[in-house]
Design an enzyme around this catalytic site. Sequence first.
Site, PDB file in Angstrom:
ATOM      1  CD  GLN A 179      -8.457   5.009   7.660  1.00 12.41           C
ATOM      2  OE1 GLN A 179      -7.658   5.631   7.708  1.00 12.41           O
ATOM      3  NE2 GLN A 179      -9.742   5.025   8.520  1.00 12.41           N
ATOM      4  CB  CYS A 180      -4.368   0.872   2.857  1.00 14.23           C
ATOM      5  SG  CYS A 180      -3.752   1.119   4.505  1.00 14.23           S
ATOM      6  CB  THR A 181      -4.164   3.915  -1.730  1.00 16.91           C
ATOM      7  OG1 THR A 181      -3.297   3.718  -1.402  1.00 16.91           O
ATOM      8  CG2 THR A 181      -5.393   4.678  -2.258  1.00 16.91           C
ATOM      9  CB  VAL A 182      -6.760  -2.019  -1.812  1.00 18.65           C
ATOM     10  CG1 VAL A 182      -6.620  -3.127  -2.197  1.00 18.65           C
ATOM     11  CG2 VAL A 182      -6.863  -1.857  -0.287  1.00 18.65           C
TER      12      VAL A 182
END
Lengths: 699, 240
Positions: free
Chosen positions: A564-567
């Site tokens: 979900q978090c842009t890595v």
Amino acid sequence: MSSNPLVQFVPYSSAVEAAFWHTLSTRKIDLYKLDDTSHDILGYYSTGHTITSQHATEANISMPARLCLGTGAFDDVNAASFSRLPPFSYPSIGTIKNTNTIEDFKVLDKNALFKEITEQIWQDINSGKAVKNPYLLTRFLLITFADLKKYKYHYWFGFPALVTETSWNVAKNGEIKVISDLWESKDIERFRENYDLFRQKQSCANAGFFLVKRSNDNEIMIGGLSEFDTFFEGCDSDEKIVGFADPSSLPTNPGWPLRNLLVLLQRRWNVYKIKILCYREIPGKKDISQTCILSVEIPNTAKISDECPKGVGWEKNSQGKLGPRSADLAPLMDPTRLADTSVDLNLKLMRWRIVPNLQLEKIRETKCLLLGAGTLGCYVARCLLGWGVRHITFVDNARVSFSNPVRQPLFFFEDSLEGGKLKAQTAAENLKKVYPGSITEGHNISIPMPGHPITSESQTRSDVEKITQLVDSHDVIFLLMDSRESRWLPTLLGASMRKLVINTALGFDTYVVMRHGVKDLDSASKLTGASSSKMPEVKQLGCYFCNDIVAPTDSLKDRTLDQQCTVTRPGLSAIASAYAVELMVSVLHHEKGPVAPADTINDPGSTDISTSTPLGIIPHQIRGFLTNFNNLLIVGQAYDKCTACSDKILEEYKSNGFEFLKRVFDSPTYLEELTGLAKLHQESEAAGDFVWDEEDNEL
Amino acid sequence: MTNTLTQTYLKQYPFLTRQEFEIAAKSFLEQSKKSVREDGGDLWVWNEHEKLKGFGYLSRKSIIQKLKSESLNENFTFITTDDENFEQVEEELEDPSTLNIASETTEYLTVDYHIIYSTSYKVPVLYFNTYHKDGTPLTNDEIYSCLIEPSRLEDIKTAGFHGGISQQDHPTLLIPFYYLHPCETATLMKSIVDKPQSTILNSNNNNLLNGEIPIEGYIRSWLSLVGNVVGLKVGIGYFL
């Protein structure tokens, strides 16, 4: 005698150096504070002369009779401060009254202050002080109000001249003439040399008023005013000459200091007729050819009473009226204004040195809407500032978290405390800290998305309205969010309002920076696609969704946290953001703007150096791969079944507005039905034997 | 001839050390005093730094005619304004002995010119600030339209050897000043000297053969090339 014309004196014209206002400000803050009593100041004047224009095309000009205030104006009035005055100038002592407020300045009893100075001059004449120190004849008054917050200075000069009951006339046959009409050149030269010696002896302070005569052996002699009684002994009245350093440069009129000098001569020595030498030199050039001589007279019945005469001499303002002037020093003293100037100059250098056709004004006026105030939003904003863009608006719905500041250059650790500040507003606040001239604001709005059903219709309706209005009021829309489907609504709005939309998305080590196509309404021109002959003709450039064969839906569902978090690799965002801004700047330089066709490859070996903009080519999409450190320029055509920018969708939005949007938010498959994508799916499933790759599949 | 008696050459022409700059500046001052008749050059002054020895600079003040430019655009406004709505002072009758001058007939500007050593570029830099008569500074646009001679405008914009106009704090006074960017100065000073193929490469005294300008003539040569862009002329008197 009454038929002879009056002597008309050239009034002073005040000239204040910026350094004087600087010093007044510091003294007000550090020294005077709320004390608004009067202080002595030291002004100076030089003799009048015409100056040769530095530009060959212009004629010589006469300088106004300037009374100047410079850096040393607040020094104590003594011989040392006199010696620090500019070379070839004469001192003049003034009184400054600086009020605390603009109201005080307005209601100040100006006439009383003026009268005080007038009386002082009168006393100095009567006491003989002005004979010993004739510079006291040029006392002046300056009233000011310094608005230290706005760097604005209100001021008014008064140069009191005593007015006796009878006025001085030009004597018969005594009209003003330049010295060379009356004197032989060798005499002029002797006079100049002797005056220079006299001036050195007087160290300038009292050299502004002097006596001149020819000795028996025809030598030109100079004397001080205090020698009046002895100096002229044995001279015919016609041989007595009184000289003064004359600030006037007009060949027809003497300057202001002569007025009080004549009163002194009349009062102390009963002079009723006298020859006057108006000393005028070109500083440093040993040239006194503009010096004039005239004779003046007053009826010998004229009396001066013991009462102080009234004074005249308030300076007129630039409208020619009696009133104060004001000087705005903000461009020099206001740090914000200085930042403006410097940024402007820096960019101009780029234009002048490298890209003569750079449209800085256009860039500067471009209003940018940044959807997303995260890593991309922060970097894009900073980069826009570098180009001189002033209008930057942020939209975001999140708060600053502890992980943000290290990657997002508009946030600081403190911003993430106590639950974190709102990102959009904080980004705007901090942007102003970087550059106070920026016109920026932050809006805390959630962008409604397809497949994210509405929970509060009124809230969603107001969010949509706000976003629509923001897109409408900006020129360039940057899509810098972290999810795919949040880009749908602004893509639709941008296409519908024909705005330049720049879209940036990041993978772990890949990025895409692209501009959305805008349909060319100029039907005559079909040449809107790729300009390279190697490419198939492209009618309209695609948008972010044109290559999809599914409608955007909830991509955040059923994902683990790390998904979900842009890595992404930390440098990626700065790279992609910089490309996004540079793409915008290039597009702005194309005559067709957002409609401009895409350029593809600019062969570095090619001899053809013509590009579609002064800055080079403008691609449609830049795909970057950090693993190989390379970029690909890609052109994608608009898709007639696109779920965001196709005619069908735009028409549906146009006719049904929010109702249409609401249906999409509730059910994204509605988009597929509408565009015919659903039908396409069915057909292909019927065809059976190949699998759709959900990854992007570009040209 | 000032430069026949004492000719010193720079260690690294076209670059100056700070000490060499001071020597160059003071020689220039001498030349300006001698050229008085010609140029009014006596007005140059050497200013020592208040605290640091060897950090002085040259300065002079000039009054120049304001150029009337047709290219001046409409949004150009005079900063000098009058205060409205102030009660006026009563000066009972118009005084007949006061000459009534048509208001603000002569437009002139005051320019402060400073010549300051640049540590980074190792060359002199021309700083300047331009003011209206009430001390208000000219805006960027006004500088281009009112100070720079039209024929030089292209030159400065394409930034030939003048290097373009920038703004930064005066290194000593710490107030903002405009300056001609020194990035091209070294190239310029190199380009103006003759460069015959010198055969005595290792000689300590090949400066003369290279036609280099001695310290004493450095500033006048440099200033005569860059100064007139911003209205500062170096007359022939400096070279006599």
